[in-house]
Scaffold this motif. Structure first.
Motif, PDB file in Angstrom:
ATOM      1  N   ALA A  59       0.466 -21.172   7.199  1.00  0.00           N
ATOM      2  CA  ALA A  59       1.237 -21.721   8.314  1.00  0.00           C
ATOM      3  C   ALA A  59       0.533 -21.456   9.641  1.00  0.00           C
ATOM      4  O   ALA A  59       0.493 -22.315  10.526  1.00  0.00           O
ATOM      5  CB  ALA A  59       2.635 -21.116   8.330  1.00  0.00           C
ATOM      6  N   ARG A  60      -0.057 -20.289   9.763  1.00  0.00           N
ATOM      7  CA  ARG A  60      -0.775 -19.939  10.987  1.00  0.00           C
ATOM      8  C   ARG A  60      -2.007 -20.830  11.161  1.00  0.00           C
ATOM      9  O   ARG A  60      -2.271 -21.327  12.258  1.00  0.00           O
ATOM     10  CB  ARG A  60      -1.187 -18.463  10.937  1.00  0.00           C
ATOM     11  N   ARG A 115      -5.248 -28.758   1.503  1.00  0.00           N
ATOM     12  CA  ARG A 115      -4.239 -27.724   1.763  1.00  0.00           C
ATOM     13  C   ARG A 115      -3.658 -27.173   0.464  1.00  0.00           C
ATOM     14  O   ARG A 115      -3.448 -25.964   0.331  1.00  0.00           O
ATOM     15  CB  ARG A 115      -3.137 -28.298   2.650  1.00  0.00           C
ATOM     16  N   ASP A 171       1.883 -17.706   2.456  1.00  0.00           N
ATOM     17  CA  ASP A 171       2.616 -18.720   3.226  1.00  0.00           C
ATOM     18  C   ASP A 171       2.408 -18.542   4.722  1.00  0.00           C
ATOM     19  O   ASP A 171       2.150 -19.509   5.450  1.00  0.00           O
ATOM     20  CB  ASP A 171       4.110 -18.655   2.896  1.00  0.00           C
ATOM     21  N   ARG A 190      -3.954 -23.272  -1.107  1.00  0.00           N
ATOM     22  CA  ARG A 190      -2.825 -22.446  -1.552  1.00  0.00           C
ATOM     23  C   ARG A 190      -3.031 -21.960  -2.986  1.00  0.00           C
ATOM     24  O   ARG A 190      -2.775 -20.785  -3.303  1.00  0.00           O
ATOM     25  CB  ARG A 190      -1.519 -23.238  -1.441  1.00  0.00           C
ATOM     26  N   HIS A 202      -2.567 -23.881   9.882  1.00  0.00           N
ATOM     27  CA  HIS A 202      -2.237 -25.288  10.076  1.00  0.00           C
ATOM     28  C   HIS A 202      -1.568 -25.540  11.421  1.00  0.00           C
ATOM     29  O   HIS A 202      -1.740 -26.604  12.022  1.00  0.00           O
ATOM     30  CB  HIS A 202      -1.374 -25.787   8.929  1.00  0.00           C
ATOM     31  N   SER A 203      -0.840 -24.555  11.905  1.00  0.00           N
ATOM     32  CA  SER A 203      -0.249 -24.736  13.224  1.00  0.00           C
ATOM     33  C   SER A 203      -1.324 -24.678  14.302  1.00  0.00           C
ATOM     34  O   SER A 203      -1.268 -25.391  15.302  1.00  0.00           O
ATOM     35  CB  SER A 203       0.796 -23.654  13.501  1.00  0.00           C
TER      36      SER A 203
END
Length: 335
Positions: free
Chosen positions: A329-330, A309, A325, A313, A332-333
Motif C-alpha cells: 500500500a505504501r 502488483r 499489505d 504480493r 502504490h500510494s
C-alpha cells in the motif's frame, strides 16, 4: 486467464467472445489510414507520389484498397508526410485480427505490425520511468523478425519469410543483418537491455530491502506481460542461440536473478523475510515471472500493471514477509 497490454492498441481491440469484427486489416483499412494522414498533412495525391517516387496511380491504388501496403512502403509514406510509421500505425482504430477459425494473420498485415509495436518501449538512454511503455521503431527487419518468430517460432522462420514480412527482398535483408540468427540475437539483446534498465530503476525506488524486492518483482512480471512478444522468444528461443551468444544472454538473465537474490538476502538480514533459502526463493520467483508467456496472451481483462502488483504480493508471501499489505500500500500510494 488473460491480460490486456496497456497500450494504444488496447482501446481498438474487439470485445471478448468473438462478437466484434474478426477480419484482418485489409488493404482498404490501410488505404484509409494513408488517405487520412495525407489529407491531414494538406498534401495532394500527386505530391505524395512524387515524394516517394511512384506514380500517382500507385498511391491511388493504396488509398483505394486495391493493393497491399507493405511496411517498407508505409515507412516511405510516413517520412514523406513528416510522420513515423509507428505514429501512423497507432493513430488509427483498426479492426480486430482474425480468429482461430480464420487462421493466422499474414506477416505483412498492418494489424499484426501494430500489435507488435504496442509491445515495444523506450530504450534505456535517458529513460526514467520503468512503469511507462511507449512504442518505438526498431526498424523493419527486427520488427518483421519479431513478428515471424512469434508466429512460427525461430526454426519455422526463414530469411525469406522475414523479408516478406518486412516488405523487402531477401538481398535487402542482408543489408541489415548477416543471418536469421543475427536477427534473433539482436532481438534478445534489445529485450535484455530494456529489462535491465527497468529493474535497476525499480530497485532504486525502494528504501528498504523488502521494498526493493517488491518493486523488482512487480517490474519483472509487468515487463514479461507488457513485452509479451519479447518475453516469448526469450523463453522459447534461447535454445536456438549459438554457444557464445547463449552464454552471454544467459549471463544477462542470471544477473537479473542475482539482483533479486541480493535484495532477498538483505531482507533476511533486516528481519523482513524469514525464507530459509534466498537463492532458491530468487530462482522460484524469477521462474514465476519468466514463465508468464506460457499462459499469458493479450486480450483479457487483467493489465500488465495489475499482473505486476499481484506477482509482487505472491513473492512477498513466498518470502514470509511481515506486514506485506502495508508495504504494498505504501509503494502504490507513492507511485
Amino acid at each position: 486467464m488473460h491480460a490486456t497490454p496497456e497500450s494504444p492498441d488496447a482501446a481498438g481491440r474487439a470485445t471478448a467472445g468473438g462478437t466484434a469484427a474478426r477480419s484482418a486489416t485489409t488493404p482498404a483499412d490501410a488505404g484509409a489510414l494513408v488517405r487520412r494522414a495525407r489529407l491531414e498533412a494538406g498534401m495532394s495525391l500527386r505530391e505524395l507520389a512524387r515524394r516517394i517516387d511512384v506514380s500517382p496511380g500507385t498511391v491511388s491504388a493504396v488509398e483505394n484498397g486495391k493493393t497491399q501496403l507493405t511496411y517498407t512502403r508505409l515507412q516511405q509514406i510516413a517520412a514523406a508526410l513528416g510522420r513515423t510509421a509507428p505514429e501512423l500505425l497507432l493513430d488509427v482504430s483498426l479492426p480486430a485480427g482474425p480468429g482461430p477459425a480464420d487462421g493466422p494473420p499474414e506477416p505483412t498485415n498492418l494489424h499484426e505490425l501494430r500489435r507488435i509495436y504496442s509491445q515495444l518501449g523506450t530504450r534505456s538512454d535517458g529513460a526514467v520511468d520503468w512503469r511507462r511503455y511507449e512504442p518505438i521503431p526498431i526498424g523493419p527487419v527486427l520488427l518483421a523478425g519479431l513478428a515471424v518468430f512469434v508466429e512460427t517460432g525461430y526454426h519455422g522462420a526463414t530469411v525469406r519469410t522475414i523479408a516478406d514480412a518486412a516488405g523487402m527482398s531477401v538481398s535487402g535483408i542482408y543489408h541489415y543483418c548477416t543471418s536469421k540468427h543475427d536477427i534473433l540475437v539482436r532481438l534478445l539483446d534489445e529485450a535484455m537491455t530494456d529489462l535491465a534498465w527497468r529493474t535497476r530503476a525499480a530497485a532504486e525506488e525502494g528504501t528498504t530491502a523488502a521494498e526493493r524486492v517488491a518493486l523488482l518483482v512487480e517490474c519483472t512480471a509487468q515487463y514479461h506481460a507488457q513485452r509479451w512478444a519479447f518475453a516469448l522468444i526469450l523463453a522459447a528461443e534461447m535454445r536456438s542461440l549459438e554457444p557464445a551468444d547463449d552464454a552471454r544472454i544467459r549471463g544477462l538473465r542470471d544477473a537479473e536473478r542475482k539482483r533479486l537474490e541480493a535484495c532477498i538476502e538483505a531482507g533476511v538480514a533486516e528481519g523482513a523475510f524469514t525464507t530459509a533459502s534466498p537463492e532458491l526463493s530468487a530462482r522460484a520467483i524469477t521462474s514465476m515471472c519468466t514463465s508468464l508467456p506460457e499462459w499469458y496472451r493479450p486480450g483479457g481483462p487483467i493489465t500488465p500493471a495489475e499482473i505486476g502488483r499481484r506477482y509482487a504480493r505472491m513473492a512477498l508471501d513466498m518470502l514470509r514477509t511481515t506486514d506485506a499489505d502495508a508495504l504494498l500500500a505504501r509503494l502504490h500510494s507513492a507511485g
